[in-house]
Write a protein that holds these residues in place. Structure first.
Motif, mmCIF file in Angstrom:
data_model
loop_
_atom_site.group_PDB
_atom_site.id
_atom_site.type_symbol
_atom_site.label_atom_id
_atom_site.label_comp_id
_atom_site.label_asym_id
_atom_site.label_seq_id
_atom_site.Cartn_x
_atom_site.Cartn_y
_atom_site.Cartn_z
ATOM 1 N N ILE A 35 0.830 -1.210 0.000
ATOM 2 C CA ILE A 35 0.000 0.000 0.000
ATOM 3 C C ILE A 35 0.856 1.247 0.000
ATOM 4 O O ILE A 35 0.641 2.192 -0.764
ATOM 5 C CB ILE A 35 -0.960 -0.029 1.195
ATOM 6 N N LEU A 50 2.413 1.888 -3.124
ATOM 7 C CA LEU A 50 1.403 2.417 -4.054
ATOM 8 C C LEU A 50 1.230 3.916 -3.850
ATOM 9 O O LEU A 50 1.206 4.702 -4.802
ATOM 10 C CB LEU A 50 0.079 1.690 -3.823
ATOM 11 N N ILE A 51 1.149 4.313 -2.565
ATOM 12 C CA ILE A 51 0.989 5.745 -2.289
ATOM 13 C C ILE A 51 2.184 6.521 -2.839
ATOM 14 O O ILE A 51 2.042 7.539 -3.525
ATOM 15 C CB ILE A 51 0.844 5.987 -0.781
ATOM 16 N N ILE A 109 2.004 6.793 -6.455
ATOM 17 C CA ILE A 109 1.023 7.787 -6.922
ATOM 18 C C ILE A 109 1.573 9.184 -6.747
ATOM 19 O O ILE A 109 1.445 10.054 -7.621
ATOM 20 C CB ILE A 109 -0.304 7.632 -6.129
ATOM 21 N N ILE A 110 2.211 9.421 -5.586
ATOM 22 C CA ILE A 110 2.749 10.764 -5.347
ATOM 23 C C ILE A 110 3.752 11.114 -6.430
ATOM 24 O O ILE A 110 3.733 12.213 -6.995
ATOM 25 C CB ILE A 110 3.384 10.827 -3.938
ATOM 26 N N PHE A 129 3.897 9.722 -9.383
ATOM 27 C CA PHE A 129 3.200 9.683 -10.674
ATOM 28 C C PHE A 129 2.471 11.002 -10.946
ATOM 29 O O PHE A 129 2.490 11.538 -12.058
ATOM 30 C CB PHE A 129 2.205 8.521 -10.639
ATOM 31 N N LEU A 130 1.859 11.527 -9.884
ATOM 32 C CA LEU A 130 1.112 12.769 -10.086
ATOM 33 C C LEU A 130 2.040 13.954 -10.244
ATOM 34 O O LEU A 130 1.617 15.018 -10.684
ATOM 35 C CB LEU A 130 0.166 13.012 -8.902
ATOM 36 N N ASN A 131 3.250 13.769 -9.860
ATOM 37 C CA ASN A 131 4.251 14.833 -9.988
ATOM 38 C C ASN A 131 3.747 16.103 -9.298
ATOM 39 O O ASN A 131 3.592 17.161 -9.892
ATOM 40 C CB ASN A 131 4.515 15.105 -11.480
ATOM 41 N N ILE A 132 3.478 15.926 -7.998
ATOM 42 C CA ILE A 132 2.883 17.026 -7.243
ATOM 43 C C ILE A 132 3.918 18.091 -6.962
ATOM 44 O O ILE A 132 4.987 17.815 -6.426
ATOM 45 C CB ILE A 132 2.314 16.485 -5.928
ATOM 46 N N MET A 183 -6.494 5.385 -4.695
ATOM 47 C CA MET A 183 -5.456 5.800 -5.645
ATOM 48 C C MET A 183 -6.100 6.283 -6.946
ATOM 49 O O MET A 183 -5.733 7.326 -7.491
ATOM 50 C CB MET A 183 -4.509 4.634 -5.945
ATOM 51 N N PHE A 223 -7.031 14.826 -9.067
ATOM 52 C CA PHE A 223 -5.888 15.660 -9.430
ATOM 53 C C PHE A 223 -5.954 16.062 -10.901
ATOM 54 O O PHE A 223 -5.628 17.186 -11.274
ATOM 55 C CB PHE A 223 -4.586 14.898 -9.150
#
Lengths: 620, 166, 101
Positions: free
Chosen positions: B65, B68-69, B72-73, B75-78, C76, C83
Motif C-alpha cells: 500500500i 502504491l501511495i 502515486i505521489i 506519478f502525479l508529480n505534485i 489511488m 488531481f
C-alpha cells in the motif's frame, strides 16, 4: 322499479346527462338539451299525476326505500320516500308545473348561451324539490331543503357576468342560511328529545307528547325560522325581490310556484307539532299577516314588473301562513295549490312581455304593449290573484278569510282584508299601466312553446278551485278530506260566510274601479314619487345594511386587520422568518465539505461520550 | 521487563511518527513517516507473538500500500503549488485535538479502571500461520469469501474510475 | 501481557488519525489518517486476541487489512481523477455535497 324512485330520479338523471354532455362535448345541438331537459320532468309529471290519482281515489300510500343511509347503534336514518296524502298533493302541482315551466323555458332560453347549464340546474332543482316533498324523515327533507336553496342560488346568479346577479344569489343564499340554521337546530333538538324512538315523521309525531311544552315551543319556533327564510316572510324576506335577477322561468318556478312554498309545506307537515303549540301558531299567523300587508304596501310603489310579482308572492305566502297559524292547514295548502298556477302564469306572462321587449322590466317603459294573448292570460291571472269569483283563488282566499274570521283573531282578519284590497290595487295597477294606454307599441310574437304552457296554466288557474269547492256551494272540500290533516276547524255559519264573500268581493271590485280611474289611460304612474318611504321599501334593506351588514363588516374588518393580520399572520411570518434566519446560519455549516461533516460527527460523538460517562460514571 | 522497554520504545516511535505524518506539509514526508508508523505497529504485532499478522502488515501495508501511495505521489508529480494552502493547519490540529482530548481521556480512564487484563496463558502456537489459517477457514469462511468479492469490486471500480472520461 | 498499554496506545493512534482526518486538507494525508485509524483498531484487536489466546480477532484484522487494500486501490484511482480535474489535492475544492454558492 318503484314509482316514487323513478319519479324522483327522472330529473336527476336528466341533469346528470346534461352535465355529462356539457363536459364531454363542446358543440351539441340545442335540441339534445331540450329533449333531455323535458324528459326527466315529463316522466316525473306523468308519474306524479299517477301517484296523486291513486292517492286520491284509492287512498293508496306509496313508499320507496332507497337505501339505509346511516346505521349507528340504534340510530338509523333511512333514505326513504313516502307519498302520503300531503306529499301526493304536493307533487300533484310541483311536478306538472315544473314540467310546464320547463317547456316554457325552452322557448324563453332559446338560443341563449349556457342553454344546457340552465336546464341542468333546473332539473336538479326539480329533483331536490321532489326529494323535499317526498322525504319520509326530516333529515332527507333537509337535504332537499338545502338542495333547493343551492340550486336557487345557482339560478339567481345564472347571468353571472353581471356581478349584481351574483350578489343577489349570495343574498338569497345567506338569508336562507339563517333560516336553515333555525331548521337544523330544530331538527337537532327534536332528535335529542325523541330521536331514540325512530326519526321518521310517523314516529316523531307519535312521540311528540313526551316533550315538555317549553322545548316543544322552541322547536316549533326554530322550524318556523326555517320556513321564514325559505318562504320569504318578515324578517327574512329581503332576498326574494333581489332573486328576480335570475331568468324569468326561474322566478316562475322557484320563487313563485315551488321552492318558496316549501316553508308552507314544512309547517303543514309538522302540523301535529304546531297543534300542540298554539302560541307559536298565532305567532306564525301574525308574521304572515304582517308580511302580507308589508309586501302589498311595498308592491304599490314598485315599478319593476318582476319585483311587483315577487312582492305579491311574498304577500300570498303571508296569506298561507295566516291560514296555517290559525290551524286551517288544508286551506293554506289549497291556496298554495292555486297560487302555484296563477303565480307561475303571471311570471310566465311577465317573462314573455320582457322577452318581447328587449329585456326591459320597468312597467313605465313597457307601457302600451300590443300582445292580446298575453293580455288575456295576464288579465285572467290578475283576476285570479285578486280573488274574483269564480276563479280558483277566490275559493282559496275566501276560505282563508273565513277561517281567520272564525278563529276569532279579528286583528289578523283585518290585516288580511287590507292586504287583499291592496293586492287588487297593485295587481290592477300593473295591468292597467301595461295594457290600458292610448299609444300602442307592437311586440314580437311569443313562441308556441311559451304560449301553450301558459294556456294550460290559465285553464288550471280558472278551474283549480273546483278541487276544493266549499260547502256553501254544495262542494265537498275534497282536498281537505283527502289530506286529512289534524286541523282546528273553525266553522262559520253559511250566512256569515256568504256575507264575508260578498263584502270582500264588493270591496275588491271597488278598489279595481278606483285603480282603473287612477291608472288606465292616464299618466299617474309617471308622477309617482319615487323617494317616498314605501317606494324605498320602508328602508328595510337599508336598515339591515346599516345594522346587520355594517356590524358584521366592522367585526370582520377588526378580525381581518387586527386579529388575523397582526396576531396570526405576523406571528406566523415572524416564526417563518426566524426559521429562515436560523436556516441561513445552519446553511453555512452545511458547506458540502465532508471534512466538516466529520467534524460535526466528532463533536456529537464526543459530547455524547461525555454525557454518557457522567451519566453512567457511577456504574462503571 | 524487557518487553516493557521494547513496547515503550515502539509506542513512542509510533506516536511520534504518526504525529509527523498528520502534520507534515508535503505528502511525501507524510508517507515516509507513515511507513515508520506501520513498521513499528508491525513490530508491536511481533511483540505480541502474532507472527502471521506481523508478516502481513509488513508485506501488504508497508510493502504494497505504501509503495502504491509513494508511486502515486511520484506519478502525479505534485508540485508545491498543487498542495493546498493550509494557513491554519496548526490551529486546526490544535482545535481538533482539544475536542478529542475528553474522548481520549475518558476512554483511557475507563480502560485503566476496568479489569480487562486477563493475563491468560498464551497458547503455544498462537499467531502462527497454522493457527490463523485454521480459524480463518473454519469459522470465517464466509467473510473471507466476501472479501474476495470486495477486492474484485474494488479492482473493477478502480479501473472504471481511472479510465479517462469519454 | 500489557493489554491496557496496548489499548491506550491504540486509542492514542486512533485519535491522531481522527485529528489528521479532520484538520488536514491534503487528501493524501486524509487517506493516510484513515489508514492509521484502521491500524489502531487492528492493534487493539491483536492485543485482545493475544490476551485471550483466541485467534478470531486476528482473522478480523486480516480481513480489515484486505479491505484496506481494496480501499487503497479505489483511493489511488480517486486521487488520479481528482488531481486530473482540479490540479490540486485540496479537499476543500471537492464540496459538491453542499449548495452551490
Amino acid at each position: 322499479m318503484n314509482v316514487l324512485t323513478l319519479l324522483l330520479l327522472g330529473p336527476l338523471v336528466s341533469a346528470v346527462l346534461i352535465f355529462l354532455i356539457i363536459f364531454l362535448f363542446s358543440k351539441v345541438h340545442q335540441s339534445v338539451y331540450t329533449f333531455l331537459a323535458l324528459l326527466g320532468p315529463g316522466v316525473s309529471a306523468f308519474l306524479a299525476l299517477f301517484v296523486s290519482y291513486y292517492s286520491y281515489f284509492e287512498k293508496e300510500v306509496f313508499s320507496s326505500h332507497l337505501f339505509t343511509w346511516l346505521h349507528i347503534g340504534d340510530f338509523v336514518v333511512e333514505a326513504a320516500l313516502k307519498a302520503d296524502a300531503l306529499s301526493a298533493f304536493m307533487i300533484l302541482f310541483v311536478a306538472p308545473v315544473s314540467f310546464l315551466i320547463h317547456i316554457y323555458a325552452t322557448g324563453y332560453m332559446d338560443g341563449q348561451r349556457s342553454y344546457g347549464r340552465f336546464f341542468a340546474y333546473f332539473n336538479i332543482f326539480v329533483f331536490f324539490m321532489l326529494l323535499l316533498v317526498l322525504a319520509d324523515n326530516p333529515i332527507i327533507m333537509f337535504i332537499g331543503w338545502e338542495g333547493v336553496g343551492l340550486t336557487s342560488y345557482a339560478l339567481i346568479g345564472f347571468y353571472y357576468e353581471e356581478i349584481k346577479n351574483t350578489y343577489a344569489g349570495n343574498k338569497a343564499f345567506i338569508l336562507n342560511r339563517i333560516g336553515d340554521f333555525g331548521f337544523l337546530s330544530a331538527l337537532m333538538l327534536l332528535f335529542l328529545e325523541i330521536g331514540s324512538g325512530g326519526f321518521d315523521f310517523e314516529h316523531i309525531f307519535y312521540n311528540l307528547v313526551q316533550i315538555d311544552s317549553g322545548m316543544l315551543s322552541l322547536i316549533a319556533f326554530l322550524l318556523f325560522v326555517g320556513a321564514m327564510g325559505k318562504s320569504a316572510q318578515i324578517p327574512l324576506f329581503v332576498w326574494l325581490p333581489d332573486a328576480m335577477a335570475g331568468p324569468t322561468p326561474v322566478s316562475a318556478l322557484i320563487h313563485a310556484a315551488t321552492m318558496v312554498t316549501a316553508g308552507v309545506y314544512m309547517v303543514a307537515r309538522f302540523a301535529p307539532l304546531y297543534n300542540l303549540t298554539p302560541d307559536i301558531s298565532i305567532f306564525i299567523a301574525y308574521v304572515g299577516a304582517l308580511s302580507a300587508l308589508f309586501a302589498a304596501v311595498v308592491a304599490t310603489r314598485e315599478y319593476d314588473i318582476k319585483k311587483i310579482l315577487a312582492y305579491s308572492t311574498m304577500s300570498q305566502l303571508g296569506f298561507m301562513f295566516m291560514a296555517l297559524g290559525v290551524g286551517a292547514y288544508s286551506t293554506a295548502l289549497f291556496h298554495m295549490f292555486a297560487h302555484a298556477f296563477f303565480k307561475a302564469l303571471l311570471f310566465m306572462a311577465a317573462g314573455a312581455i320582457i322577452a318581447a321587449f328587449h329585456h326591459k322590466q320597468d312597467i313605465r317603459e313597457l307601457r302600451g304593449i300590443q300582445a292580446p294573448v298575453l293580455f288575456v292570460m295576464m288579465y285572467i291571472a290578475t283576476l285570479t290573484i285578486t280573488a274574483i269569483p269564480p276563479f280558483s283563488a277566490f275559493f282559496s282566499k275566501d276560505a282563508i278569510m273565513s277561517a281567520l274570521y272564525a278563529s276569532g283573531h279579528v286583528e289578523i282578519f283585518f290585516l288580511a282584508f287590507v292586504a287583499s284590497l291592496l293586492t287588487a290595487f297593485y295587481m290592477f295597477r300593473m295591468v292597467f299601466v301595461l295594457f290600458f294606454t292610448r299609444e300602442k307599441k307592437s311586440a314580437q310574437k311569443s313562441g308556441a312553446s311559451m304560449i301553450y304552457p301558459m294556456a294550460v296554466l290559465t285553464l288550471l288557474s280558472i278551474f283549480a278551485g273546483l278541487l276544493n269547492f266549499p260547502e256553501i256551494f254544495a262542494g265537498e272540500l275534497n282536498i281537505s278530506h283527502w289530506l286529512g290533516l289534524a286541523e282546528q276547524s273553525h266553522k262559520v255559519p253559511h250566512a256569515t260566510e256568504i256575507i264575508l264573500m260578498g263584502v270582500n268581493t264588493l270591496f275588491i271590485a271597488g278598489v279595481i274601479f278606483y285603480t282603473y280611474k287612477k291608472y288606465a289611460y292616464t299618466d299617474a304612474i309617471e308622477k309617482e314619487n319615487e323617494t317616498s318611504v314605501i317606494a324605498n321599501k320602508f328602508y328595510v334593506d337599508a336598515f339591515y345594511h346599516q345594522t346587520v351588514v355594517r356590524t358584521l363588516q366592522a367585526f370582520s374588518l377588526f378580525f381581518d386587520k387586527t386579529i388575523s393580520k397582526s396576531l396570526i399572520d405576523d406571528s406566523i411570518n415572524a416564526m417563518a422568518f426566524a426559521y429562515y434566519k436560523i436556516g441561513k446560519i445552519f446553511a453555512h455549516a452545511e458547506n458540502g465539505n465532508v471534512r466538516f461533516y466529520a467534524l460535526y460527527i466528532l463533536v456529537g460523538v464526543v459530547s455524547g461520550f461525555i454525557y454518557l460517562y457522567f451519566l453512567l460514571g457511577d456504574v462503571v | 521487563m524487557q518487553n516493557e522497554i521494547v513496547f515503550a520504545t515502539l509506542a513512542i516511535i509510533t506516536i511520534v511518527s504518526a504525529i509527523i505524518m498528520i502534520s507534515a506539509h508535503r505528502p511525501i514526508d507524510s508517507a515516509l513517516s507513515f511507513i515508520v508508523t506501520l513498521i513499528s505497529v508491525a513490530a508491536l504485532f511481533g511483540l505480541m507473538n502474532a507472527t502471521f499478522l506481523f508478516v502481513v502488515q509488513i508485506i501488504i501495508y508497508a510493502g504494497a500500500i505504501l509503495s502504491l501511495i509513494l508511486f502515486i505521489i511520484m506519478f502525479l508529480n505534485i508540485k508545491d503549488e498543487n498542495l493546498p494552502d493550509e494557513k491554519y493547519k496548526n490551529r486546526w490540529l490544535l482545535a481538533t485535538s482539544l475536542i478529542l482530548t475528553p474522548f481520549c481521556a475518558i476512554l483511557i480512564n475507563l480502560i485503566l479502571r476496568s479489569d480487562i487484563a486477563l493475563e491468560g496463558a498464551t497458547a503455544k502456537n498462537f499467531g502462527t500461520i497454522q493457527d490463523v489459517g485454521l480459524t480463518l477457514f473454519s469459522k470465517w469462511v464466509l467473510p473471507f469469501e466476501l472479501v474476495s468479492i470486495l477486492l474484485l469490486v474494488a479492482l473493477i471500480g478502480a479501473v472504471m474510475l481511472s479510465k479517462r472520461g469519454e | 501481557m500489557m493489554l491496557k498499554a496496548y489499548m491506550i496506545l491504540s486509542i492514542i493512534l486512533f485519535s491522531i488519525g481522527v485529528v489528521g482526518l479532520i484538520s488536514r486538507r491534503n487528501i493524501i494525508v486524509i487517506y493516510m489518517s484513515i489508514e492509521l485509524m484502521l491500524n489502531a483498531v487492528n492493534l487493539s484487536f491483536v492485543a485482545i486476541s493475544a490476551d485471550l489466546g483466541e485467534s478470531s480477532a486476528q482473522v478480523i484484522s486480516l480481513i480489515i487489512i484486505a479491505i484496506t487494500a481494496s480501499e487503497a486501490a479505489l483511493f489511488m484511482s480517486l486521487f488520479v481523477i481528482l488531481f486530473r480535474n482540479k490540479a490540486s489535492l485540496d479537499a476543500n475544492l471537492f464540496d459538491m455535497l453542499g449548495d452551490k454558492k
